[in-house]
Scaffold this motif. Structure first.
Motif, PDB file in Angstrom:
ATOM      1  N   HIS A  56      29.441   5.630 -85.131  1.00  0.00           N
ATOM      2  CA  HIS A  56      30.660   6.179 -85.732  1.00  0.00           C
ATOM      3  C   HIS A  56      31.906   5.630 -85.073  1.00  0.00           C
ATOM      4  N   PHE A  57      33.041   5.817 -85.774  1.00  0.00           N
ATOM      5  CA  PHE A  57      34.348   5.572 -85.169  1.00  0.00           C
ATOM      6  C   PHE A  57      35.117   6.882 -85.254  1.00  0.00           C
ATOM      7  N   HIS A  80      27.950   7.526 -91.970  1.00  0.00           N
ATOM      8  CA  HIS A  80      28.627   7.834 -93.235  1.00  0.00           C
ATOM      9  C   HIS A  80      28.116   7.033 -94.434  1.00  0.00           C
ATOM     10  N   GLU A 133      36.251   3.397 -91.141  1.00  0.00           N
ATOM     11  CA  GLU A 133      35.055   3.749 -90.372  1.00  0.00           C
ATOM     12  C   GLU A 133      33.767   3.302 -91.051  1.00  0.00           C
TER      13      GLU A 133
HETATM   14 ZN   LIG Z   1      32.095   9.501 -88.207  1.00  0.00          ZN
END
Ligand SMILES: [Zn+2]
Length: 350
Positions: free
Chosen positions: A82-83, A11, A26
């Motif tokens: 990622h989370f 992101h 995140e």
């Molecule tokens: Zn993500």
């Protein structure tokens, strides 16, 4: 041997393409994990290509920029961090996306190493619909470390060392055992020890029930450093049976050692369950302070209470019947307290 790895901290930082915001953010934690991972890789002599994109006009632009960065370098492996999040906030665990769900060795190892910290292993899934998986030329994996909007996952993340432990787990999964494995087990055990030691130390200063080194050793031994079924499912670090407890319980079998040394398994035993590890630690001390089998006339663990000598305290626990295993006290002393210098948590001045 992997020579060049592209890391994408998932992101943008904010605006278009930014990540989920749960109990933790995140976009912030993908960067903490990703940059710590890049450092570990560089130290190990791996060439790192930073494929992180901090800002973009649209989400698609962010994805394309990340892929272009990855594809202009001849990568052996591409990792996007990622989370996860779920609408009900109840999803938990680690999962990894690869092209067509291929369970190649690094992907399997990464999910296993992350799960070892105490997360549910949700396995390897098909990520063909994910742009960074579909469009990167190198072998690629997208790691959803855990759910950033789930209390239980975030608790595990915070108490097991946060981004550092995740970076180490990914590094170990990608670069294999040896030195990395050792670093991880030491890092994780230290953070678990510190976590329990802090709570046990504070309670000792306030109530003087069980010596902190003993509490930490018991928690490490009985919960496999917070990774046992009881720890994961019931936040219970000690395996205390229901025994008059009016709170919630968790049911599972129990293995006990008979007087003749042989083992037996009891089915459907009710164990005390908690909302947090801290509650488990404080209840353990309450239990030691109040447990009686004759209506309160004598305290079962009387000699343990306030004992400032860890060797004696461990022996008293055994003599008073805390555990059925014959080597319980010896193991607390040798395998835990002395080996891991747990007396550093003991403040025995009055
Ligand atoms: Zn993500």
């Amino acid at each position: 041997m992997i020579m060049r790895i592209g890391i994408n901290c998932g992101h943008t930082v904010s605006g278009k393409g930014c990540g989920a915001v749960g109990l933790i953010n995140e976009s912030e934690h993908t960067r903490l994990v990703g940059y710590a991972l890049m450092e570990l890789l560089k130290e190990a002599g791996v060439e790192v290509v930073d494929c992180t994109i901090d800002s973009a006009g649209t989400k698609q632009e962010y994805l394309e920029k990340a892929v272009i960065t990855a594809n202009t370098n001849e990568l052996d492996l591409f990792i996007s961090i990622h989370f996860n999040a779920s609408a009900s906030h109840t999803g938990h665990g680690v999962e990894i996306y690869t092209y067509k769900g291929q369970a190649y060795q690094e992907a399997e190892a990464v999910s296993r190493h992350i799960a070892q910290l105490g997360y549910k292993n949700r396995g390897i899934k098909a990520g063909d619909n994910l742009f960074v998986i579909r469009k990167t030329k190198a072998k690629a994996m997208l790691i959803e470390v855990c759910f950033c909007d789930n209390r239980k996952d975030v608790d595990i993340y915070q108490r097991t060392g946060g981004y550092r432990s995740i970076a180490q787990a990914v590094f170990n999964g990608v670069c294999g055992g040896g030195k990395g494995e050792k670093i991880q087990s030491e890092a994780v055990s230290e953070t678990f020890e510190e976590f329990v030691g802090k709570i046990a130390g504070k309670d000792w200063r306030e109530r003087r029930i069980v010596l902190p080194s003993i509490v930490v050793a018991q928690a490490m031994k009985e919960s496999a450093r917070g990774t046992s079924e009881l720890a994961r499912e019931a936040n219970a670090l000690f395996g205390i049976k229901k025994n008059g407890w009016t709170g919630k319980t968790y049911r599972k079998s129990a293995t006990e050692q008979r007087k003749d040394g042989s083992f037996t398994t009891l089915e459907h035993v009710e164990w005390r369950a908690y909302d947090s590890f801290e509650e488990s630690i404080l209840d353990h001390n309450d239990y030691i302070a109040t447990r009686s089998t004759d209506g309160g006339k004598t305290l079962r663990f009387g000699p343990v209470i306030g004992c400032t000598n860890y060797i004696l305290a461990a022996q008293y626990l055994q003599e008073c019947g805390y555990a059925t295993a014959k080597d319980y006290a010896e193991s607390l002393i040798n395998d835990y307290i002395e080996k891991h210098n747990l007396t550093r948590f003991d403040d025995v001045t009055a």
